[in-house]
Design a protein around this motif. Structure first.
Motif, PDB file in Angstrom:
ATOM      1  N   UNK A   1     -35.330   7.450  50.841  1.00 15.59           N
ATOM      2  CA  UNK A   1     -36.126   8.301  51.715  1.00 15.59           C
ATOM      3  C   UNK A   1     -36.340   9.680  51.128  1.00 15.59           C
ATOM      4  N   UNK A   2     -35.288  10.267  50.560  1.00 15.11           N
ATOM      5  CA  UNK A   2     -35.399  11.617  50.005  1.00 15.11           C
ATOM      6  C   UNK A   2     -36.363  11.647  48.824  1.00 15.11           C
ATOM      7  N   UNK A   3     -36.237  10.684  47.912  1.00 16.49           N
ATOM      8  CA  UNK A   3     -37.118  10.685  46.746  1.00 16.49           C
ATOM      9  C   UNK A   3     -38.575  10.470  47.155  1.00 16.49           C
ATOM     10  N   UNK A   4     -38.785   9.675  48.195  1.00 14.58           N
ATOM     11  CA  UNK A   4     -40.151   9.498  48.695  1.00 14.58           C
ATOM     12  C   UNK A   4     -40.657  10.791  49.316  1.00 14.58           C
ATOM     13  N   UNK A   5     -39.802  11.485  50.048  1.00 16.54           N
ATOM     14  CA  UNK A   5     -40.193  12.770  50.640  1.00 16.54           C
ATOM     15  C   UNK A   5     -40.508  13.800  49.558  1.00 16.54           C
ATOM     16  N   UNK A   6     -39.719  13.821  48.486  1.00 19.59           N
ATOM     17  CA  UNK A   6     -39.993  14.745  47.395  1.00 19.59           C
ATOM     18  C   UNK A   6     -41.377  14.495  46.799  1.00 19.59           C
ATOM     19  N   UNK A   7     -41.783  13.248  46.765  1.00 17.87           N
ATOM     20  CA  UNK A   7     -43.115  12.878  46.279  1.00 17.87           C
ATOM     21  C   UNK A   7     -44.194  13.280  47.282  1.00 17.87           C
ATOM     22  N   UNK A   8     -44.050  12.819  48.501  1.00 19.64           N
ATOM     23  CA  UNK A   8     -45.104  12.977  49.494  1.00 19.64           C
ATOM     24  C   UNK A   8     -45.226  14.414  50.007  1.00 19.64           C
ATOM     25  N   UNK A   9     -44.108  15.040  50.306  1.00 20.28           N
ATOM     26  CA  UNK A   9     -44.145  16.361  50.931  1.00 20.28           C
ATOM     27  C   UNK A   9     -44.103  17.503  49.926  1.00 20.28           C
TER      28      UNK A   9
ATOM     29  N   UNK B   1     -35.013   6.909  55.591  1.00 22.19           N
ATOM     30  CA  UNK B   1     -35.684   5.718  55.065  1.00 22.19           C
ATOM     31  C   UNK B   1     -36.858   5.302  55.954  1.00 22.19           C
ATOM     32  N   UNK B   2     -36.660   5.034  57.236  1.00 21.81           N
ATOM     33  CA  UNK B   2     -37.825   4.683  58.045  1.00 21.81           C
ATOM     34  C   UNK B   2     -38.800   5.845  58.208  1.00 21.81           C
ATOM     35  N   UNK B   3     -38.319   7.073  58.170  1.00 20.21           N
ATOM     36  CA  UNK B   3     -39.209   8.217  58.374  1.00 20.21           C
ATOM     37  C   UNK B   3     -40.159   8.430  57.204  1.00 20.21           C
ATOM     38  N   UNK B   4     -39.666   8.303  55.969  1.00 16.84           N
ATOM     39  CA  UNK B   4     -40.480   8.630  54.801  1.00 16.84           C
ATOM     40  C   UNK B   4     -40.836   7.424  53.941  1.00 16.84           C
TER      41      UNK B   4
END
Length: 319
Positions: free
Chosen positions: A260-268, A143-146
């Motif tokens: 956090x994971x769903x944000x990472x899937x978007x961003x990365x 969560x804080x990371x992504x």
């Protein structure tokens, strides 16, 4: 969804020479799935490139589940160097789509999924790795990371970790049962014999019973009516010990991780479709944070994540 060039040779060695290979599904990882057809026979080909995916845990958990009496797909053939595994085909009757087509069956099917968990929690966890504090923290740390930078916020990561340490301490050493970790309506198949088939269990650990209840009843991908959630918790509690505080704690931990994971899937990974689920996950998280057991974590969220950076943020960003 083009099958790997070496798939026909693998199928030859598995006794499926000349079989047709059709696209079936991809997921949030690098794994892809194909349906293999030869006359009236079908199987599923899993393509898990070894440079990205270690399939040994999948094989180990599948065999563990079979040993203790649960329906994971049978392993028909494997070549880990090639990243290919041939699996039993569970068909197309996935829990989510069956309920979407037959809403009146929802209570019955969820009840069956709860009964499976109660049975699973009565079986030995075997030699699965532990779901311990380092794992909880690594997941919550997504969560804080992504999430935080994606919504333009900075995080006091040390305070975040300390809050989770305090909240999770009462349950972090409970590693008594098999936790599938992604037990929800898109990973449960309704089989022809009336039983349920399990998918996407390769990350299973030995942990707390409440986690898979949360996975099922606080489903990021579909709405679960609160009355149904309560009825299913009561159904489980009639058979196995149930801890309301642990349910809220692991609900909050899982939902923070998913944001956090769903944000990472978007961003990365360039997969923005998961952003549409963020408002639902926020609703679950905020409800979980209201439990007294989450007081230190709730205080961190109140201090660091304003309302405009929560569910409402995603109205303009969801694909």
């Amino acid at each position: 969804m083009i099958p790997p060039a070496h798939a026909p040779a693998f199928l030859d060695t598995a006794g499926w020479t000349g079989a047709e290979i059709l696209p079936l599904a991809g997921d949030a990882s690098f794994r892809r799935y194909f349906r293999v057809m030869r006359g009236d026979e079908t199987a599923v080909l899993m393509d898990a490139p070894p440079q990205h995916e270690d399939s040994r845990p999948f094989l180990a958990v599948a065999r563990h589940l079979e040993t203790i009496g649960f329906r994971a797909p049978r392993i028909l053939a494997e070549n880990l160097d090639a990243g290919l595994i041939l699996l039993e085909d569970f068909g197309d009757a996935r829990m989510k789509e069956v309920i979407d087509a037959e809403p009146a069956a929802e209570h019955l099917i969820y009840g069956q999924a709860i009964d499976l968990l109660a049975d699973l929690h009565g079986a030995a966890a075997g030699t699965l790795p532990p779901y311990d504090m380092p794992v909880y923290q690594r997941e919550a740390g997504l969560f804080p990371e992504w999430y935080m930078p994606a919504v333009g916020l900075t995080a006091d990561a040390d305070a975040y970790t300390a809050a989770w340490d305090a909240a999770l301490a009462p349950i972090a050493n409970d590693q008594s049962i098999t936790v599938l970790r992604d037990y929800h309506a898109e990973n449960i198949m309704l089989l022809g014999d009336g039983s349920l088939g399990l998918l996407d269990f390769q990350d299973a650990l030995a942990g707390h019973a409440a986690y898979d209840l949360v996975s099922l009843l606080q489903d990021a991908r579909r709405d679960v009516d609160p009355a149904l959630e309560r009825a299913m918790i009561d159904r489980y509690a009639a058979r196995r010990p149930f801890d309301e505080a642990a349910y809220a704690l692991l609900g909050a931990q899982r939902n923070a991780k998913i944001l956090g994971i769903f944000t990472r899937l978007w961003k990365r990974d360039g997969k923005p479709r998961y952003l549409a689920f963020q408002p639902r996950v926020w609703r679950y998280l905020e409800r979980d944070l209201a439990h007294p057991a989450l007081a230190p974590v709730r205080a961190w969220f109140d201090a660091h994540v304003p309302a405009q950076a929560r569910a409402s943020f995603w109205a303009d960003h969801a694909a």
